[in-house]
Design an enzyme around this catalytic site. Structure first.
Site, PDB file in Angstrom:
ATOM      1  N   ASP A   1       0.820  -1.211   0.000  1.00  0.00           N
ATOM      2  CA  ASP A   1       0.000   0.000   0.000  1.00  0.00           C
ATOM      3  C   ASP A   1       0.858   1.267   0.000  1.00  0.00           C
ATOM      4  OD1 ASP A   1      -2.132  -1.713   0.234  1.00  0.00           O
ATOM      5  OD2 ASP A   1      -2.942  -0.813   2.063  1.00  0.00           O
TER       6      ASP A   1
ATOM      7  N   HIS B   1       4.044  -1.965   3.119  1.00  0.00           N
ATOM      8  CA  HIS B   1       4.082  -0.612   2.571  1.00  0.00           C
ATOM      9  C   HIS B   1       5.417  -0.354   1.894  1.00  0.00           C
ATOM     10  CE1 HIS B   1       0.950  -0.539   5.633  1.00  0.00           C
ATOM     11  NE2 HIS B   1       0.404   0.458   4.955  1.00  0.00           N
TER      12      HIS B   1
END
Length: 216
Positions: A9, A164
């Site tokens: 993400d 991430h």
């Protein structure tokens, strides 16, 4: 033995995403990158998303600004525009099955994820909504997330993990995590556990009550 779907993400990031893609290519692992719309508007970052797509990764919508969970947005129109602006800038990076992941405000699965109007928008525009069942908080603890991630994998048959590709230093430890997961018997896959997909192609297939605010 366990199944493991990886997702990344909040990127792409020029100083991080190329290394992640290099590593995934060497390991033969396909994932999904849920990207931020305003980052994809930058040509250099868009090029990274294009590379990810070309190498077999899926590209999903993760809102335009990632500034406030959609269920907490005071303006319903702004909440919807966070999705539509990103989808527009994605263009041909998007899959035919439109993938959307909401911003959880620290990975929380609660009523901050959506407003009722946002759910209606996802239905009307035939999005597939992808949540998660593992958050090792790599952005918050970039040096010590690997063991937490492995523990989360061991507690369930099929893990959909959120990592991430951000410049925190966390992705320096991605090789160690992949090694340990493989040694523990992980079967890497690209599709999503059914219980993490409450909306598929615009059809609500799992209860949404816990994820929807009453702002509308």
């Amino acid at each position: 033995m366990f199944d493991l779907t990886l997702s990344f993400d909040n990127g792409p990031e020029p100083d991080v995403t190329p290394g992640v893609l290099d590593l995934l290519a060497r390991r033969g692992i396909s994932t999904t990158f849920f990207v931020i719309g305003e980052k994809i508007a930058d040509p250099a970052r868009r090029t990274l998303a294009e590379r990810a797509q070309a190498e077999g990764h899926w590209i999903g919508n993760h809102t335009y600004t990632h500034s406030l969970p959609l269920g907490r947005q005071p303006d319903a129109a702004m909440a919807e525009s966070e999705i539509t602006r990103t989808q527009a800038v994605l263009g041909d990076l998007a899959r035919p099955e439109r993938l959307f992941r909401p911003f959880g405000g620290g990975g929380q699965l609660n009523d901050g994820l959506f407003r009722p109007s946002v759910v209606k928008h996802l239905e009307q525009e035939r999005y597939t909504c992808v949540l998660w069942n593992a958050i090792p908080r790599d952005w918050n603890d970039p040096e010590n997330w690997v063991e937490r991630a492995l523990d989360q994998c061991r507690t369930q048959a099929w893990t959909l993990m959120v990592l991430h590709d951000l410049p925190t230093g966390a992705m320096r430890h991605l090789p160690r995590f992949l090694d340990a997961a493989a040694e523990a018997g992980a079967r890497f896959r690209q599709d999503f556990p059914p219980d993490c997909v409450p909306i598929r192609r615009g059809e609500v297939i799992l209860p949404m009550t816990d994820y929807v605010s009453n702002l509308d």
